[in-house]
Motif scaffolding. Structure first.
Motif, PDB file in Angstrom:
ATOM      1  N   ARG A 175       0.823  -1.195   0.000  1.00 36.88           N
ATOM      2  CA  ARG A 175       0.000   0.000   0.000  1.00 36.88           C
ATOM      3  C   ARG A 175       0.868   1.260   0.000  1.00 36.88           C
ATOM      4  NH1 ARG A 175      -4.246  -1.548   4.874  1.00 36.88           N
ATOM      5  NH2 ARG A 175      -4.667  -3.691   4.210  1.00 36.88           N
ATOM      6  N   SER A 176       0.492   2.211  -0.829  1.00 43.22           N
ATOM      7  CA  SER A 176       1.147   3.510  -0.803  1.00 43.22           C
ATOM      8  C   SER A 176       0.719   4.227   0.470  1.00 43.22           C
ATOM      9  CB  SER A 176       0.738   4.331  -2.029  1.00 43.22           C
ATOM     10  OG  SER A 176       1.199   5.655  -1.919  1.00 43.22           O
ATOM     11  N   PRO A 177       1.652   4.776   1.242  1.00 42.08           N
ATOM     12  CA  PRO A 177       1.297   5.449   2.496  1.00 42.08           C
ATOM     13  C   PRO A 177       0.232   6.528   2.323  1.00 42.08           C
ATOM     14  CG  PRO A 177       3.662   5.165   2.351  1.00 42.08           C
ATOM     15  CD  PRO A 177       3.102   4.776   1.016  1.00 42.08           C
ATOM     16  N   SER A 178       0.230   7.196   1.173  1.00 44.01           N
ATOM     17  CA  SER A 178      -0.736   8.271   0.947  1.00 44.01           C
ATOM     18  C   SER A 178      -2.162   7.757   0.805  1.00 44.01           C
ATOM     19  CB  SER A 178      -0.349   9.075  -0.301  1.00 44.01           C
ATOM     20  OG  SER A 178      -0.420   8.257  -1.454  1.00 44.01           O
TER      21      SER A 178
ATOM     22  N   VAL B  27      -5.321  12.305   9.046  1.00 45.20           N
ATOM     23  CA  VAL B  27      -3.907  12.146   8.711  1.00 45.20           C
ATOM     24  C   VAL B  27      -3.724  10.860   7.919  1.00 45.20           C
ATOM     25  CG1 VAL B  27      -1.554  11.984   9.599  1.00 45.20           C
ATOM     26  CG2 VAL B  27      -3.254  13.369  10.817  1.00 45.20           C
ATOM     27  N   SER B  28      -3.077  10.943   6.767  1.00 45.22           N
ATOM     28  CA  SER B  28      -2.798   9.761   5.944  1.00 45.22           C
ATOM     29  C   SER B  28      -1.494   9.109   6.388  1.00 45.22           C
ATOM     30  CB  SER B  28      -2.722  10.150   4.462  1.00 45.22           C
ATOM     31  OG  SER B  28      -1.762  11.165   4.262  1.00 45.22           O
ATOM     32  N   GLY B  29      -1.220   7.942   5.832  1.00 49.25           N
ATOM     33  CA  GLY B  29      -0.048   7.176   6.239  1.00 49.25           C
ATOM     34  C   GLY B  29       1.276   7.847   5.954  1.00 49.25           C
ATOM     35  N   ASP B  30       1.292   8.820   5.034  1.00 53.68           N
ATOM     36  CA  ASP B  30       2.537   9.533   4.741  1.00 53.68           C
ATOM     37  C   ASP B  30       2.741  10.741   5.642  1.00 53.68           C
ATOM     38  OD1 ASP B  30       0.512  11.072   3.780  1.00 53.68           O
ATOM     39  OD2 ASP B  30       1.239  11.185   1.715  1.00 53.68           O
ATOM     40  N   GLY B  31       1.873  10.888   6.659  1.00 55.62           N
ATOM     41  CA  GLY B  31       2.030  11.964   7.634  1.00 55.62           C
ATOM     42  C   GLY B  31       1.392  13.276   7.254  1.00 55.62           C
ATOM     43  N   VAL B  32       0.736  13.345   6.108  1.00 57.99           N
ATOM     44  CA  VAL B  32       0.095  14.580   5.672  1.00 57.99           C
ATOM     45  C   VAL B  32      -1.241  14.749   6.402  1.00 57.99           C
ATOM     46  CG1 VAL B  32      -0.891  15.836   3.722  1.00 57.99           C
ATOM     47  CG2 VAL B  32       1.197  14.485   3.418  1.00 57.99           C
ATOM     48  N   ALA B  33      -1.411  15.900   7.057  1.00 54.74           N
ATOM     49  CA  ALA B  33      -2.632  16.183   7.806  1.00 54.74           C
ATOM     50  C   ALA B  33      -3.561  17.076   6.985  1.00 54.74           C
ATOM     51  CB  ALA B  33      -2.296  16.854   9.127  1.00 54.74           C
ATOM     52  N   TRP B  34      -4.830  16.805   7.066  1.00 60.22           N
ATOM     53  CA  TRP B  34      -5.850  17.563   6.343  1.00 60.22           C
ATOM     54  C   TRP B  34      -6.958  17.920   7.322  1.00 60.22           C
ATOM     55  CZ3 TRP B  34     -11.008  16.213   5.630  1.00 60.22           C
ATOM     56  CH2 TRP B  34     -11.724  16.947   4.681  1.00 60.22           C
ATOM     57  N   THR B  35      -7.420  19.166   7.311  1.00 67.57           N
ATOM     58  CA  THR B  35      -8.455  19.605   8.245  1.00 67.57           C
ATOM     59  C   THR B  35      -9.619  20.253   7.504  1.00 67.57           C
ATOM     60  OG1 THR B  35      -7.417  21.770   8.579  1.00 67.57           O
ATOM     61  CG2 THR B  35      -6.792  20.000  10.099  1.00 67.57           C
ATOM     62  N   THR B  36     -10.779  20.204   8.132  1.00 64.99           N
ATOM     63  CA  THR B  36     -11.968  20.871   7.596  1.00 64.99           C
ATOM     64  C   THR B  36     -12.944  21.116   8.738  1.00 64.99           C
ATOM     65  OG1 THR B  36     -13.660  20.805   5.849  1.00 64.99           O
ATOM     66  CG2 THR B  36     -13.280  18.772   7.082  1.00 64.99           C
ATOM     67  N   THR B  37     -13.927  21.945   8.497  1.00 63.45           N
ATOM     68  CA  THR B  37     -14.976  22.211   9.473  1.00 63.45           C
ATOM     69  C   THR B  37     -16.298  21.647   8.941  1.00 63.45           C
ATOM     70  OG1 THR B  37     -15.409  24.379   8.480  1.00 63.45           O
ATOM     71  CG2 THR B  37     -13.850  24.298  10.329  1.00 63.45           C
ATOM     72  N   PHE B  38     -17.288  21.522   9.809  1.00 69.30           N
ATOM     73  CA  PHE B  38     -18.582  21.004   9.390  1.00 69.30           C
ATOM     74  C   PHE B  38     -19.706  21.735  10.103  1.00 69.30           C
ATOM     75  CE2 PHE B  38     -17.398  18.531  13.105  1.00 69.30           C
ATOM     76  CZ  PHE B  38     -18.576  18.397  13.819  1.00 69.30           C
ATOM     77  N   ASP B  39     -20.883  21.689   9.486  1.00 70.36           N
ATOM     78  CA  ASP B  39     -22.089  22.297  10.057  1.00 70.36           C
ATOM     79  C   ASP B  39     -22.670  21.336  11.095  1.00 70.36           C
ATOM     80  OD1 ASP B  39     -24.750  23.124  10.587  1.00 70.36           O
ATOM     81  OD2 ASP B  39     -24.880  24.106   8.638  1.00 70.36           O
ATOM     82  N   PRO B  40     -22.806  21.748  12.351  1.00 70.96           N
ATOM     83  CA  PRO B  40     -23.309  20.829  13.382  1.00 70.96           C
ATOM     84  C   PRO B  40     -24.759  20.415  13.197  1.00 70.96           C
ATOM     85  CG  PRO B  40     -23.127  23.054  14.244  1.00 70.96           C
ATOM     86  CD  PRO B  40     -22.463  23.066  12.898  1.00 70.96           C
ATOM     87  N   GLU B  41     -25.522  21.165  12.395  1.00 70.34           N
ATOM     88  CA  GLU B  41     -26.927  20.828  12.170  1.00 70.34           C
ATOM     89  C   GLU B  41     -27.090  19.817  11.040  1.00 70.34           C
ATOM     90  OE1 GLU B  41     -29.387  21.750  14.091  1.00 70.34           O
ATOM     91  OE2 GLU B  41     -27.995  22.904  15.352  1.00 70.34           O
ATOM     92  N   THR B  42     -26.388  20.034   9.944  1.00 76.19           N
ATOM     93  CA  THR B  42     -26.522  19.157   8.765  1.00 76.19           C
ATOM     94  C   THR B  42     -25.441  18.099   8.678  1.00 76.19           C
ATOM     95  OG1 THR B  42     -25.200  20.646   7.367  1.00 76.19           O
ATOM     96  CG2 THR B  42     -27.580  21.059   7.495  1.00 76.19           C
ATOM     97  N   LEU B  43     -24.371  18.236   9.441  1.00 79.18           N
ATOM     98  CA  LEU B  43     -23.209  17.351   9.418  1.00 79.18           C
ATOM     99  C   LEU B  43     -22.497  17.388   8.061  1.00 79.18           C
ATOM    100  CD1 LEU B  43     -24.581  14.176  11.278  1.00 79.18           C
ATOM    101  CD2 LEU B  43     -23.341  16.117  12.232  1.00 79.18           C
ATOM    102  N   VAL B  44     -22.693  18.453   7.305  1.00 76.98           N
ATOM    103  CA  VAL B  44     -22.032  18.621   6.011  1.00 76.98           C
ATOM    104  C   VAL B  44     -20.724  19.387   6.212  1.00 76.98           C
ATOM    105  CG1 VAL B  44     -22.186  19.660   3.722  1.00 76.98           C
ATOM    106  CG2 VAL B  44     -24.196  18.569   4.739  1.00 76.98           C
ATOM    107  N   ALA B  45     -19.632  18.813   5.697  1.00 75.40           N
ATOM    108  CA  ALA B  45     -18.313  19.429   5.851  1.00 75.40           C
ATOM    109  C   ALA B  45     -18.054  20.439   4.742  1.00 75.40           C
ATOM    110  CB  ALA B  45     -17.231  18.360   5.840  1.00 75.40           C
ATOM    111  N   ALA B  46     -17.159  21.396   5.031  1.00 68.48           N
ATOM    112  CA  ALA B  46     -16.815  22.428   4.053  1.00 68.48           C
ATOM    113  C   ALA B  46     -16.092  21.825   2.860  1.00 68.48           C
ATOM    114  CB  ALA B  46     -15.958  23.503   4.716  1.00 68.48           C
ATOM    115  N   SER B  47     -15.332  20.761   3.081  1.00 72.38           N
ATOM    116  CA  SER B  47     -14.626  20.081   1.992  1.00 72.38           C
ATOM    117  C   SER B  47     -14.434  18.622   2.375  1.00 72.38           C
ATOM    118  CB  SER B  47     -13.269  20.745   1.716  1.00 72.38           C
ATOM    119  OG  SER B  47     -12.446  20.700   2.876  1.00 72.38           O
ATOM    120  N   THR B  48     -14.103  17.785   1.393  1.00 74.81           N
ATOM    121  CA  THR B  48     -13.879  16.355   1.641  1.00 74.81           C
ATOM    122  C   THR B  48     -12.528  15.930   1.093  1.00 74.81           C
ATOM    123  OG1 THR B  48     -14.979  15.751  -0.436  1.00 74.81           O
ATOM    124  CG2 THR B  48     -16.352  15.849   1.551  1.00 74.81           C
ATOM    125  N   LEU B  49     -12.061  14.775   1.559  1.00 73.01           N
ATOM    126  CA  LEU B  49     -10.758  14.245   1.168  1.00 73.01           C
ATOM    127  C   LEU B  49     -10.942  12.921   0.429  1.00 73.01           C
ATOM    128  CD1 LEU B  49      -7.620  14.302   1.392  1.00 73.01           C
ATOM    129  CD2 LEU B  49      -7.888  13.026   3.541  1.00 73.01           C
TER     130      LEU B  49
END
Length: 209
Positions: free
Chosen positions: A161-164, A181-203
Motif C-alpha cells: 500500500r502507498s502510504p498516501s 492524517v494519511s499514512g505519509d504523515g500529511v494532515a488535512w483539516t476541515t470544518t462542518f455544520d453541526p446541524e446538517t453534518l455537512v463538511a466544508a470540503s472532503t478528502l
C-alpha cells in the motif's frame, strides 16, 4: 371457533405488516438514523420479505377452512418467498460494491461528546478495499450519520500500500473541526455544520470522488 381464530390471524398479519414497513423504511432511511440503518441491510430486508408471505399465509389458514383455498395460499406464499430469496441473492452477487460496510469503528469523539468520527471498511471486487470516514451525531435513538463521505481511502489489498492511500488517524481538533492524517504523515483539516453534518470540503485518496 372462527372468532377465536381471528385473534391470532390478526396478530400474524400485524407482525408481517409492521416488519415489512420497518425494513422498507429503514432501507430508504432519508434521515440517516444510525439505529434504524441495520434494519435496512440487504440480508435483513430479503429475510423479512421472504418470511412475510409465510406469516400472511398462516393468518389465512387460520380463518379459511376450504382445502383448495389453503393450497392456493400456500403455493402463492412459497413462490413469493422463493422469489424474495432469489432477488436477494442476485442483488448481492451482481453488486460491485458491498452496500453495507463489513466493519465500522469509532475513531474519535468531539470534545463536547455530540459527534463522532467513524471508519467504515468496504470490500470491493478485484482485490480492492475502501475506507470511508464519516461524521455521526451522538443523540441516542435520534443519532444520525452524515450522507457525505468526509474522507475516502482506496487501495489494492494484494500489493504494497502507498502510504498516501492509507488512513493513519482521524480526530476532532475543535467542536466542529476535524483532522485526518494519511499514512505519509500529511494532515488535512476541515470544518462542518453541526446541524446538517455537512463538511466544508472532503478528502479523497485513490477514490473516484
Amino acid at each position: 371457533m372462527i372468532t377465536r381464530r381471528w385473534v391470532p390471524a390478526s396478530a400474524l398479519t400485524a407482525v408481517a405488516v409492521c416488519f415489512v414497513t420497518l425494513v422498507l423504511l429503514a432501507s430508504y432511511n432519508p434521515w440517516h438514523y444510525v439505529h434504524l440503518a441495520p434494519f435496512g441491510r440487504t440480508g435483513t430486508v430479503a429475510t423479512t420479505l421472504a418470511l412475510a408471505p409465510l406469516l400472511l399465509a398462516g393468518a389465512v389458514w387460520l380463518v379459511v377452512g376450504n382445502r383448495l383455498a389453503r393450497a392456493v395460499v400456500a403455493a402463492a406464499a412459497t413462490l413469493l418467498m422463493l422469489g424474495s430469496c432469489l432477488a436477494g441473492v442476485a442483488y448481492e452477487t451482481l453488486s460491485f460494491v458491498d452496500p453495507e460496510p463489513r466493519e465500522v469503528s469509532v475513531l474519535g469523539v468531539s470534545p463536547d461528546g455530540r459527534f463522532e468520527l467513524v471508519d467504515e471498511h468496504y470490500s470491493v471486487m478485484f482485490m480492492t478495499a475502501v475506507e470511508r470516514v464519516r461524521l455521526r451525531s451522538r443523540a441516542g435513538l435520534a443519532s444520525r450519520a452524515s450522507d457525505q463521505v468526509l474522507g475516502c481511502f482506496e487501495y489494492q489489498t494484494d500489493d504494497a500500500r502507498s502510504p498516501s492511500l492509507v488512513l493513519s488517524s482521524a480526530r476532532f481538533v475543535g467542536g466542529t473541526e476535524v483532522e485526518i492524517v494519511s499514512g505519509d504523515g500529511v494532515a488535512w483539516t476541515t470544518t462542518f455544520d453541526p446541524e446538517t453534518l455537512v463538511a466544508a470540503s472532503t478528502l479523497a485518496r485513490g477514490c473516484a470522488s
